[in-house]
Design a protein around this motif. Structure first.
Motif, PDB file in Angstrom:
ATOM      1  N   ARG A   1      52.751  85.375  47.033  1.00 31.17           N
ATOM      2  CA  ARG A   1      53.033  84.576  45.832  1.00 31.17           C
ATOM      3  C   ARG A   1      53.361  85.508  44.660  1.00 31.17           C
ATOM      4  O   ARG A   1      54.319  85.291  43.929  1.00 31.17           O
ATOM      5  CB  ARG A   1      51.838  83.679  45.506  1.00 31.17           C
ATOM      6  CG  ARG A   1      52.074  82.782  44.319  1.00 31.17           C
ATOM      7  CD  ARG A   1      50.970  81.744  44.120  1.00 31.17           C
ATOM      8  NE  ARG A   1      49.636  82.297  44.145  1.00 31.17           N
ATOM      9  CZ  ARG A   1      48.696  81.968  45.033  1.00 31.17           C
ATOM     10  NH1 ARG A   1      48.932  81.091  45.985  1.00 31.17           N
ATOM     11  NH2 ARG A   1      47.505  82.521  44.975  1.00 31.17           N
TER      12      ARG A   1
ATOM     13  N   HIS B   1      56.229  80.615  55.651  1.00 33.89           N
ATOM     14  CA  HIS B   1      55.363  81.695  55.196  1.00 33.89           C
ATOM     15  C   HIS B   1      55.283  82.793  56.251  1.00 33.89           C
ATOM     16  O   HIS B   1      55.393  83.976  55.946  1.00 33.89           O
ATOM     17  CB  HIS B   1      53.979  81.139  54.868  1.00 33.89           C
ATOM     18  CG  HIS B   1      52.941  82.191  54.639  1.00 33.89           C
ATOM     19  ND1 HIS B   1      52.975  83.011  53.548  1.00 33.89           N
ATOM     20  CD2 HIS B   1      51.871  82.576  55.366  1.00 33.89           C
ATOM     21  CE1 HIS B   1      51.952  83.855  53.605  1.00 33.89           C
ATOM     22  NE2 HIS B   1      51.282  83.598  54.703  1.00 33.89           N
TER      23      HIS B   1
ATOM     24  N   GLN C   1      59.509  74.503  41.327  1.00 34.88           N
ATOM     25  CA  GLN C   1      58.871  75.692  41.880  1.00 34.88           C
ATOM     26  C   GLN C   1      57.383  75.765  41.547  1.00 34.88           C
ATOM     27  O   GLN C   1      56.645  76.462  42.221  1.00 34.88           O
ATOM     28  CB  GLN C   1      59.642  76.945  41.461  1.00 34.88           C
ATOM     29  CG  GLN C   1      61.003  76.945  42.144  1.00 34.88           C
ATOM     30  CD  GLN C   1      61.864  78.147  41.851  1.00 34.88           C
ATOM     31  OE1 GLN C   1      61.580  78.974  40.998  1.00 34.88           O
ATOM     32  NE2 GLN C   1      62.952  78.245  42.581  1.00 34.88           N
ATOM     33  N   CYS C   2      56.938  75.030  40.566  1.00 31.67           N
ATOM     34  CA  CYS C   2      55.494  74.914  40.338  1.00 31.67           C
ATOM     35  C   CYS C   2      54.857  74.079  41.444  1.00 31.67           C
ATOM     36  O   CYS C   2      53.682  74.250  41.762  1.00 31.67           O
ATOM     37  CB  CYS C   2      55.194  74.279  38.989  1.00 31.67           C
ATOM     38  SG  CYS C   2      55.475  75.364  37.598  1.00 31.67           S
ATOM     39  N   GLY C   3      55.616  73.174  42.015  1.00 34.03           N
ATOM     40  CA  GLY C   3      55.109  72.319  43.081  1.00 34.03           C
ATOM     41  C   GLY C   3      55.069  73.007  44.438  1.00 34.03           C
ATOM     42  O   GLY C   3      54.364  72.569  45.343  1.00 34.03           O
ATOM     43  N   TRP C   4      55.829  74.081  44.593  1.00 33.97           N
ATOM     44  CA  TRP C   4      55.795  74.813  45.854  1.00 33.97           C
ATOM     45  C   TRP C   4      54.477  75.564  45.954  1.00 33.97           C
ATOM     46  O   TRP C   4      53.994  76.133  44.971  1.00 33.97           O
ATOM     47  CB  TRP C   4      56.936  75.799  45.943  1.00 33.97           C
ATOM     48  CG  TRP C   4      58.295  75.174  46.034  1.00 33.97           C
ATOM     49  CD1 TRP C   4      58.589  73.853  46.244  1.00 33.97           C
ATOM     50  CD2 TRP C   4      59.542  75.844  45.887  1.00 33.97           C
ATOM     51  NE1 TRP C   4      59.944  73.673  46.250  1.00 33.97           N
ATOM     52  CE2 TRP C   4      60.560  74.868  46.040  1.00 33.97           C
ATOM     53  CE3 TRP C   4      59.909  77.151  45.654  1.00 33.97           C
ATOM     54  CZ2 TRP C   4      61.910  75.186  45.966  1.00 33.97           C
ATOM     55  CZ3 TRP C   4      61.255  77.463  45.581  1.00 33.97           C
ATOM     56  CH2 TRP C   4      62.231  76.482  45.740  1.00 33.97           C
ATOM     57  N   TYR C   5      53.903  75.602  47.141  1.00 38.34           N
ATOM     58  CA  TYR C   5      52.635  76.304  47.327  1.00 38.34           C
ATOM     59  C   TYR C   5      52.807  77.454  48.308  1.00 38.34           C
ATOM     60  O   TYR C   5      53.279  77.271  49.427  1.00 38.34           O
ATOM     61  CB  TYR C   5      51.566  75.342  47.847  1.00 38.34           C
ATOM     62  CG  TYR C   5      50.241  76.022  48.068  1.00 38.34           C
ATOM     63  CD1 TYR C   5      49.709  76.160  49.342  1.00 38.34           C
ATOM     64  CD2 TYR C   5      49.539  76.562  46.997  1.00 38.34           C
ATOM     65  CE1 TYR C   5      48.506  76.803  49.539  1.00 38.34           C
ATOM     66  CE2 TYR C   5      48.340  77.198  47.184  1.00 38.34           C
ATOM     67  CZ  TYR C   5      47.826  77.319  48.457  1.00 38.34           C
ATOM     68  OH  TYR C   5      46.635  77.972  48.653  1.00 38.34           O
TER      69      TYR C   5
ATOM     70  N   PHE D   1      54.716  78.488  42.326  1.00 40.89           N
ATOM     71  CA  PHE D   1      54.216  78.614  43.693  1.00 40.89           C
ATOM     72  C   PHE D   1      52.723  78.363  43.817  1.00 40.89           C
ATOM     73  O   PHE D   1      52.068  78.826  44.746  1.00 40.89           O
ATOM     74  CB  PHE D   1      54.593  79.983  44.299  1.00 40.89           C
ATOM     75  CG  PHE D   1      56.015  80.364  44.030  1.00 40.89           C
ATOM     76  CD1 PHE D   1      57.040  79.577  44.506  1.00 40.89           C
ATOM     77  CD2 PHE D   1      56.331  81.484  43.275  1.00 40.89           C
ATOM     78  CE1 PHE D   1      58.377  79.917  44.239  1.00 40.89           C
ATOM     79  CE2 PHE D   1      57.649  81.823  43.008  1.00 40.89           C
ATOM     80  CZ  PHE D   1      58.663  81.047  43.497  1.00 40.89           C
ATOM     81  N   GLN D   2      52.165  77.606  42.878  1.00 47.91           N
ATOM     82  CA  GLN D   2      50.738  77.279  42.892  1.00 47.91           C
ATOM     83  C   GLN D   2      50.474  75.917  43.545  1.00 47.91           C
ATOM     84  O   GLN D   2      49.333  75.565  43.794  1.00 47.91           O
ATOM     85  CB  GLN D   2      50.177  77.254  41.467  1.00 47.91           C
ATOM     86  CG  GLN D   2      50.306  78.551  40.726  1.00 47.91           C
ATOM     87  CD  GLN D   2      49.320  79.602  41.188  1.00 47.91           C
ATOM     88  OE1 GLN D   2      48.243  79.271  41.655  1.00 47.91           O
ATOM     89  NE2 GLN D   2      49.697  80.852  41.082  1.00 47.91           N
ATOM     90  N   GLY D   3      51.517  75.127  43.730  1.00 50.78           N
ATOM     91  CA  GLY D   3      51.368  73.819  44.339  1.00 50.78           C
ATOM     92  C   GLY D   3      50.776  72.766  43.405  1.00 50.78           C
ATOM     93  O   GLY D   3      50.269  71.750  43.842  1.00 50.78           O
ATOM     94  N   ARG D   4      50.880  72.989  42.109  1.00 53.56           N
ATOM     95  CA  ARG D   4      50.292  72.068  41.130  1.00 53.56           C
ATOM     96  C   ARG D   4      51.316  71.142  40.505  1.00 53.56           C
ATOM     97  O   ARG D   4      50.942  70.204  39.815  1.00 53.56           O
ATOM     98  CB  ARG D   4      49.609  72.858  40.014  1.00 53.56           C
ATOM     99  CG  ARG D   4      48.433  73.678  40.484  1.00 53.56           C
ATOM    100  CD  ARG D   4      47.699  74.254  39.301  1.00 53.56           C
ATOM    101  NE  ARG D   4      48.485  75.277  38.640  1.00 53.56           N
ATOM    102  CZ  ARG D   4      48.077  76.525  38.476  1.00 53.56           C
ATOM    103  NH1 ARG D   4      46.888  76.902  38.929  1.00 53.56           N
ATOM    104  NH2 ARG D   4      48.823  77.386  37.844  1.00 53.56           N
TER     105      ARG D   4
END
Length: 147
Positions: free
Chosen positions: A93, A3, A82-86, A141-144
């Motif tokens: 974001r 980041h 990519q939903c798992g990436w935070y 990119f929400q980390g969910r």
């Protein structure tokens, strides 16, 4: 660490090289979209406006269906990943999402619009461009994790 590197890169105004990795995972699936679009256009040209002839050719084209299926499977896999990436910085974001939308959605929308005109192909490409755009904006990119 990643980041802060991306933030530094953007702050000093260097070209968007860090986003090449973001796009890299989508390069092959986008090439499948291009090949599927080309195959559909070939069938449309060959059918000379005869709907039955076009439908028979496109329905019988196993390569076309395989390309659409490959993209759909790649979408599911990359969506989950990519939903798992935070990315904790909301502006970064959003910038990542905007760049991915600009990279992916135009090609996808062109093909999905063409596929939507032919119901026999619709099940091969179940989402439209608006759904893809929304999934990227709302989920990535929400980390969910993806569903």
């Amino acid at each position: 660490r990643a980041h802060s590197l991306v933030s530094f890169w953007l702050r000093v105004g260097l070209p968007p090289l860090p986003f090449a990795g973001l796009h890299l995972g989508w390069s092959l699936p986008l090439s499948w979209l291009d090949m599927a679009s080309d195959r559909l256009k070939e069938h449309l040209d060959a059918s000379q406006g005869q709907v039955e002839k076009f439908q028979a050719a496109a329905e019988g084209d196993k390569n076309l269906k395989a390309l659409l299926r490959k993209f759909t499977n790649a979408w599911k896999s990359l969506h989950t990943l990519q939903c798992g990436w935070y990315v904790p910085d909301p502006s970064l974001r959003q910038m990542l999402c905007d760049r991915l939308i600009a990279f992916l959605v135009p090609k996808y929308s062109r093909l999905s619009d063409l596929v939507a005109q032919h119901s026999f192909l619709a099940k091969q490409l179940p989402l439209d461009g608006k759904s893809i755009r929304g999934a990227i904006s709302d989920d990535f990119f929400q980390g969910r994790g993806g569903a």
